[in-house]
Design a protein around this motif. Structure first.
Motif, short mmCIF file in Angstrom:
data_model
loop_
_atom_site.label_atom_id
_atom_site.label_comp_id
_atom_site.label_asym_id
_atom_site.label_seq_id
_atom_site.Cartn_x
_atom_site.Cartn_y
_atom_site.Cartn_z
N TYR A 127 0.84 -1.11 -0.16
CA TYR A 127 -0.20 -0.05 -0.08
C TYR A 127 0.77 1.23 -0.01
CZ TYR A 127 -3.47 -3.33 1.44
OH TYR A 127 -4.43 -4.44 1.60
N ARG A 128 0.27 2.27 -0.61
CA ARG A 128 0.86 3.61 -0.65
C ARG A 128 -0.07 4.58 -0.09
NH1 ARG A 128 4.43 0.67 -1.39
NH2 ARG A 128 6.10 0.92 -2.62
N LEU A 129 0.21 5.49 0.68
CA LEU A 129 -0.48 6.64 1.18
C LEU A 129 0.15 7.74 0.78
CD1 LEU A 129 -1.93 7.04 4.65
CD2 LEU A 129 -0.66 8.82 4.09
N THR A 130 -0.87 8.59 0.11
CA THR A 130 -0.47 10.04 -0.21
C THR A 130 -1.07 10.83 0.70
OG1 THR A 130 -1.93 10.13 -2.02
CG2 THR A 130 0.20 9.42 -2.48
N GLY A 131 -0.59 12.10 0.77
CA GLY A 131 -1.30 13.31 1.55
C GLY A 131 -0.31 14.45 1.31
N THR A 132 -1.18 15.37 1.98
CA THR A 132 -0.40 16.81 2.08
C THR A 132 0.44 16.93 3.13
OG1 THR A 132 -2.38 17.77 0.93
CG2 THR A 132 -0.91 19.65 1.73
N ALA A 133 1.76 16.86 3.03
CA ALA A 133 2.71 16.87 4.09
C ALA A 133 3.10 18.08 4.60
CB ALA A 133 4.13 16.11 3.52
N PRO A 184 2.24 22.92 3.32
CA PRO A 184 1.49 23.86 2.62
C PRO A 184 1.70 23.40 1.08
CG PRO A 184 2.24 24.77 4.16
CD PRO A 184 3.12 23.64 4.36
N GLY A 185 2.86 23.00 0.55
CA GLY A 185 2.89 22.85 -0.75
C GLY A 185 3.90 21.61 -1.25
N ALA A 186 3.71 20.20 -0.59
CA ALA A 186 4.34 19.28 -0.74
C ALA A 186 3.64 17.89 -0.64
CB ALA A 186 5.48 19.01 0.22
N VAL A 187 3.62 17.03 -1.49
CA VAL A 187 2.90 15.69 -1.54
C VAL A 187 3.98 14.60 -0.83
CG1 VAL A 187 1.81 14.07 -2.90
CG2 VAL A 187 1.50 16.30 -3.52
N ALA A 188 3.62 14.01 -0.06
CA ALA A 188 4.26 12.88 0.60
C ALA A 188 4.00 11.73 0.40
CB ALA A 188 4.72 13.16 2.15
N VAL A 189 4.82 10.48 0.30
CA VAL A 189 4.33 9.30 0.07
C VAL A 189 4.92 8.28 1.16
CG1 VAL A 189 4.36 7.07 -1.23
CG2 VAL A 189 4.15 9.44 -2.42
N TRP A 190 3.92 7.51 1.86
CA TRP A 190 4.20 6.51 2.81
C TRP A 190 3.99 5.32 2.13
CZ3 TRP A 190 2.33 11.24 3.69
CH2 TRP A 190 2.76 11.69 4.81
N GLN A 191 4.55 3.91 2.87
CA GLN A 191 4.64 2.63 2.38
C GLN A 191 4.25 1.74 3.21
OE1 GLN A 191 8.00 1.19 0.32
NE2 GLN A 191 9.11 0.97 2.08
N SER A 192 3.41 0.92 3.06
CA SER A 192 2.84 -0.31 4.34
C SER A 192 2.48 -1.70 3.52
CB SER A 192 1.64 0.29 4.95
OG SER A 192 1.16 -0.68 5.88
N ALA A 193 2.69 -2.68 4.10
CA ALA A 193 2.55 -4.11 3.82
C ALA A 193 1.22 -4.51 4.65
CB ALA A 193 3.79 -5.12 4.19
N ASN A 194 0.91 -4.12 5.48
CA ASN A 194 -0.47 -4.10 6.41
C ASN A 194 -1.23 -3.25 6.57
OD1 ASN A 194 0.91 -2.95 8.30
ND2 ASN A 194 1.81 -4.84 9.20
N LEU A 195 -1.28 -2.17 6.34
CA LEU A 195 -1.97 -1.01 6.65
C LEU A 195 -2.24 -0.63 7.98
CD1 LEU A 195 -5.36 -1.91 4.70
CD2 LEU A 195 -3.55 -0.03 4.03
N ARG A 196 -0.96 -0.94 8.96
CA ARG A 196 -0.80 -0.85 10.38
C ARG A 196 0.26 0.14 10.59
NH1 ARG A 196 -2.96 -5.94 11.44
NH2 ARG A 196 -0.99 -6.75 11.03
N ASP A 197 1.43 -0.64 9.83
CA ASP A 197 2.78 0.18 9.88
C ASP A 197 3.37 0.91 8.86
OD1 ASP A 197 3.12 -1.43 12.60
OD2 ASP A 197 3.30 -3.16 11.33
N TRP A 198 3.56 2.04 8.91
CA TRP A 198 3.72 2.84 7.88
C TRP A 198 5.08 3.34 7.77
CZ3 TRP A 198 0.59 3.26 3.70
CH2 TRP A 198 -0.87 2.73 4.10
N LYS A 199 5.59 3.47 6.63
CA LYS A 199 7.18 4.13 6.62
C LYS A 199 7.24 5.34 5.67
CE LYS A 199 11.56 3.01 4.81
NZ LYS A 199 12.68 2.23 4.29
N LEU A 200 7.75 6.15 6.05
CA LEU A 200 7.86 7.62 5.03
C LEU A 200 8.83 7.12 4.05
CD1 LEU A 200 7.13 10.56 4.18
CD2 LEU A 200 9.02 11.17 5.62
N VAL A 201 8.48 7.23 2.69
CA VAL A 201 9.15 7.05 1.52
C VAL A 201 9.69 8.38 1.29
CG1 VAL A 201 9.32 6.59 -0.75
CG2 VAL A 201 7.71 5.34 0.48
N GLY A 202 9.16 9.51 1.39
CA GLY A 202 9.79 10.95 1.17
C GLY A 202 8.61 11.87 0.45
#
Length: 117
Positions: free
Chosen positions: A16-22, A24-42
């Motif tokens: 899974y990847r989570l995107t969001g507004t990190a 005011p002007g940046a989009v960040a991406v996090w990754q997870s294998a289980n929807l519980r533990d998330w790691k910031l990709v950048g």
């Protein structure tokens, strides 16, 4: 994690990847294998110091609601922008969901309206 407008996408490999507004002007991406533990990709993308360079003249109301989508072989992130009805579309320059991304139309809004998905 400080993030606004979270959006989760399941990738073809089952992760899974989570995107969001990190910020005011940046989009960040996090990754997870289980929807519980998330790691910031950048940061996948960040607007230039001068928001007017990418069609947004309001520095404190930059972008929001980024969503990651796989369309064919591309990873795309549509987002809403500005204090008027405008939006943009980012495309991964690597063909990977973690980016980095570039604007597909840097000279103006993609279309009139918000929430381009």
């Amino acid at each position: 994690v400080s993030v606004r407008d979270p959006f989760v996408c399941r990738l073809p490999d089952g992760t899974y990847r989570l995107t969001g507004t990190a910020s005011p002007g940046a989009v960040a991406v996090w990754q997870s294998a289980n929807l519980r533990d998330w790691k910031l990709v950048g940061k996948a993308w960040e607007y230039p110091d001068d928001p007017a360079l990418w069609f947004n003249a309001t520095a404190n109301r930059t972008l929001w609601a980024p969503e990651l989508h796989k369309v064919g072989a591309d990873y795309l992130i549509p987002f809403s922008a500005g204090n008027v009805l405008s939006n943009g579309l980012l495309r991964s320059t690597t063909g990977k969901p973690d980016g980095p991304y570039e604007l597909t139309k840097p000279d103006g809004p993609l279309a009139k309206g918000i929430d381009s998905t």
